[in-house]
Enzyme design. Structure first.
Site, PDB file in Angstrom:
ATOM      1  N   LYS A 138     -17.465  -6.381   8.747  1.00  0.00           N
ATOM      2  CA  LYS A 138     -16.557  -7.052   8.971  1.00  0.00           C
ATOM      3  C   LYS A 138     -15.411  -6.659   9.493  1.00  0.00           C
ATOM      4  O   LYS A 138     -15.821  -5.478  10.455  1.00  0.00           O
ATOM      5  CB  LYS A 138     -15.814  -5.983   7.964  1.00  0.00           C
ATOM      6  CG  LYS A 138     -14.294  -7.006   7.199  1.00  0.00           C
ATOM      7  CD  LYS A 138     -13.403  -6.388   6.064  1.00  0.00           C
ATOM      8  CE  LYS A 138     -12.484  -6.895   5.976  1.00  0.00           C
ATOM      9  NZ  LYS A 138     -12.118  -6.351   4.765  1.00  0.00           N
ATOM     10  N   HIS A 148       0.936  -1.228  -0.632  1.00  0.00           N
ATOM     11  CA  HIS A 148      -0.028  -0.027  -0.319  1.00  0.00           C
ATOM     12  C   HIS A 148       0.446   1.537  -0.221  1.00  0.00           C
ATOM     13  O   HIS A 148       0.403   2.205  -0.812  1.00  0.00           O
ATOM     14  CB  HIS A 148      -1.039   0.215   1.154  1.00  0.00           C
ATOM     15  CG  HIS A 148      -2.141  -1.307   1.458  1.00  0.00           C
ATOM     16  ND1 HIS A 148      -1.924  -1.566   2.733  1.00  0.00           N
ATOM     17  CD2 HIS A 148      -2.789  -1.397   0.627  1.00  0.00           C
ATOM     18  CE1 HIS A 148      -2.870  -2.498   2.784  1.00  0.00           C
ATOM     19  NE2 HIS A 148      -3.703  -2.549   1.058  1.00  0.00           N
ATOM     20  N   SER A 203      -2.476  -7.621   3.474  1.00  0.00           N
ATOM     21  CA  SER A 203      -2.871  -7.118   4.889  1.00  0.00           C
ATOM     22  C   SER A 203      -3.260  -8.156   5.205  1.00  0.00           C
ATOM     23  O   SER A 203      -2.618  -8.773   6.391  1.00  0.00           O
ATOM     24  CB  SER A 203      -3.988  -5.956   5.065  1.00  0.00           C
ATOM     25  OG  SER A 203      -3.704  -4.929   4.653  1.00  0.00           O
TER      26      SER A 203
END
Length: 150
Positions: free
Chosen positions: A41, A17, A127
């Site tokens: 989530k 990122h 991630s």
């Protein structure tokens, strides 16, 4: 002024990122890192932590701003007057997934999606891999910016 929204959950921000944002800075006048909020989530890091990690990683870069949002990314683009969505691509599966979203966004708005290929040295990082390394006590620090501290 060319603005791009770089959306994601950033749970946590990775070196991949970071690389996409750094490269986006050379293409746009402003890169708005947009942390999406999804009530469905379960995140490892709080929204505040994720925002702080990104802000600290880019504390000396005035062209980067961090926001949080709910809902459609194209609605955030309209609100921020951003004409572009910035996305990173690691592999063909990312491309197929992101292509469908980009076509939908283009159909619903005039927002263009700009894809950058991840650097070879970070293309394997996600991630979810970082979270797995953390859960299992591994050295996550080689996968994330220095600002990510547990």
């Amino acid at each position: 002024m060319k603005k791009a929204i770089f959306p994601g959950s950033f749970d946590p921000i990775t070196n991949g990122h970071f690389d996409i944002i750094k490269r986006g800075i050379s293409l746009f006048d402003e890169v708005i890192v947009a942390i999406g909020i999804n009530a469905e989530k379960k995140y490892m890091f709080s929204l505040e932590d994720r925002k702080r990690f990104i802000e600290q990683a880019f504390k000396d870069e005035p062209k980067v701003r961090v926001v949080t949002y709910e809902g459609l990314t194209i609605e955030l683009c309209k609100k921020e007057k951003a004409e572009f969505i910035l996305r990173g691509l690691r592999n063909p599966a990312d491309f197929e997934f992101e292509k469908a979203i980009a076509h939908t966004n283009r159909r619903l708005s005039k927002i263009e999606t700009v894809f950058l290929l991840t650097a070879a040295k970070t293309s394997y990082i996600s991630s979810s891999i970082v979270r797995d390394v953390i859960r299992n006590g591994g050295d996550y620090t080689v996968l994330v910016p220095d600002s990510v501290k547990i």
